[in-house]
Design an enzyme around this catalytic site. Structure first.
Site, PDB file in Angstrom:
ATOM      1  CG  ASP A 113      71.718  -9.656  -0.324  1.00  0.00           C
ATOM      2  OD1 ASP A 113      72.735  -8.925  -0.254  1.00  0.00           O
ATOM      3  OD2 ASP A 113      71.524 -10.484  -1.233  1.00  0.00           O
TER       4      ASP A 113
ATOM      5  CG  ASP B 101      75.650 -13.327   2.358  1.00  0.00           C
ATOM      6  OD1 ASP B 101      75.370 -12.369   1.616  1.00  0.00           O
ATOM      7  OD2 ASP B 101      75.896 -14.467   1.930  1.00  0.00           O
TER       8      ASP B 101
ATOM      9  CE  LYS C 271      68.316 -18.152  17.002  1.00  0.00           C
ATOM     10  NZ  LYS C 271      67.002 -17.535  17.182  1.00  0.00           N
TER      11      LYS C 271
ATOM     12  CG  ASP D 148      65.474 -14.739  16.040  1.00  0.00           C
ATOM     13  OD1 ASP D 148      66.381 -14.071  16.568  1.00  0.00           O
ATOM     14  OD2 ASP D 148      64.844 -15.620  16.656  1.00  0.00           O
TER      15      ASP D 148
ATOM     16  CE1 TYR E 286      77.762 -18.333   4.241  1.00  0.00           C
ATOM     17  CE2 TYR E 286      78.543 -16.292   3.270  1.00  0.00           C
ATOM     18  CZ  TYR E 286      77.503 -17.092   3.684  1.00  0.00           C
ATOM     19  OH  TYR E 286      76.216 -16.668   3.542  1.00  0.00           O
TER      20      TYR E 286
END
Ligand code: NAD
Length: 360
Positions: free
Chosen positions: A252, A248, A189, A224, A139
């Site tokens: 959520d 993020d 990851k 994942d 970001y």
């Protein structure tokens, strides 16, 4: 004790829920003999309308000079078509960067009385905190949209982390874990991304760097798998620490475990300065101005402010207990109402009043 609090009501329901949080804080001030001074400042869509920019300099100045910042929510369809730097969300990213808010703490707790509002059939005990890095990664990295030599349109974003950025977020997670069960999952990851391999290396080096952290069990999990485990068995998690983009998305996802976004508070903290406290949800334009918003995420964010910025642990716990009592008595805003016997719907302002009344 006197504390200065900057209040960014923002847009949509942000304005309504910050009013309720202030009611609760005023009751705390009266009960425990504190003085909370509020300064209202503009950010988001309302700031664009009134000043032409989503984050006026005056807002940054007031926030930097305050002891803490309360933020409702920003955004709405009215401002969705402007260029990126003139959208309400630019205000959010801007204030995070200006205050150096590198860690976002999102508790995800399913209250026993709301078990029926959880999307899972047998949720078990859900009580975790997601610690998300907030001012690094994709970001904030270099990005570009361009036309390449073949004439194709192309775009890239850069996920970049420096070792010190990873170390400070790891320390924030370990500090928190020492006050909880001491079980930390670091999510990355690392099977694919270089930034994740560095992440994993630095998180482990930080873990062994301080003898106090020996009490903490540190495990790695690929993002994942973490996305899957969150809905398969959320009770295994206590503290999750992860980078900005993964955090993020995962936070959520975790939010639906509590029944509603309207129940999820958050805190964004800097190394030594001002903290910012806001619910995880947005400005909910579909219910704005109708007294339908659930103010509990905002009220629980105010409780986090008392605990993390003002060291007022007992006062924070009093607010959390009052929220549980109100729910146990069957009061629900529309988002958490499931028509069960013994429950009834109340509006945003009534919910705020009920929390105040239950503070005794
Ligand atoms: P949202 O969180 O505003 O709403 C999603 C759904 O949840 C809606 O149906 C809404 O009514 C409901 N909801 C959210 N909070 C609630 C509450 N407290 N009580 C009851 N119901 C609640 O997400 P969205 O609709 O995707 O976004 C709306 C606007 O908010 C957009 O402009 C978006 O950019 C912005 N936004 C802002 C923030 C922020 O300020 N931190 C975060 C997310 C989205």
């Amino acid at each position: 004790m006197k504390k200065n609090i900057a209040v960014i009501g923002g847009d949509g329901i942000g304005v309504e829920i910050t009013v309720e949080a202030r009611k609760v804080l005023n009751k705390i001030a009266a009960k425990f003999n504190y003085e909370f001074n509020y300064t209202d400042v503009l950010m988001g869509g309302i700031a664009i309308d009134e000043t032409g920019v989503p984050l006026p300099d005056e807002t940054v100045k007031v926030c930097k000079n305050s002891d803490a910042v309360l933020l409702g929510a920003v955004g709405g369809p009215k401002w969705d078509t402007g260029p990126g730097h003139l959208r309400p969300e630019a205000g959010l990213l801007g204030i995070r960067a200006a205050l150096g808010l590198f860690a976002n703490l999102r508790p995800v707790k399913l209250f026993d009385v709301l078990a029926d509002a959880c999307v899972l059939k047998n949720p078990g005990k859900i009580d975790m905190v997601i610690v998300r890095e907030l001012i690094g990664g994709a970001y904030f990295g270099k990005r570009e949209t361009y036309t390449d030599d073949s004439g194709a349109r192309a775009a890239y974003d850069t996920m970049l982390y420096r070792d010190w950025e990873i170390e400070r977020i790891a320390k924030a997670a370990f500090k928190l874990a020492l006050k909880r069960s001491g079980n930390v999952y670091s999510v990355d990851k690392a099977n694919v991304l270089d930034s994740s391999r560095l992440w994993r290396e630095v998180v482990h080096a930080t873990h062994t760097s301080n003898p106090e952290y020996a009490k903490i069990t540190l495990s790695d999990m690929l993002v994942d798998n973490a996305a899957m485990q969150l809905v398969r068995d959320p009770s295994q998690f206590d503290v999750i620490v992860t980078e900005n983009l993964f955090g993020d998305i995962l936070s959520d996802e975790a939010s639906v475990l509590t029944g509603s976004l309207g129940m999820l508070p958050s805190a964004s903290v800097s190394e030594s300065g001002v903290g910012l406290y806001e619910p995880c949800h947005g400005s909910a334009p579909d219910i704005a101005g109708q007294n339908k918003a659930n103010p509990l995420a905002m009220i629980l964010s105010a409780a986090m402010m008392l605990r993390l910025s003002f060291d007022m642990d007992a006062e924070a716990a009093a607010i959390e207990a009052a929220v549980e009592q109100v729910l146990a008595k069957g009061f629900r805003t529309g988002d958490i109402y499931r028509g069960l016997e013994g429950t009834r719907v109340v509006g945003c302002s009534e919910m705020g009043d009920l929390v105040v009344d239950n503070l005794g």
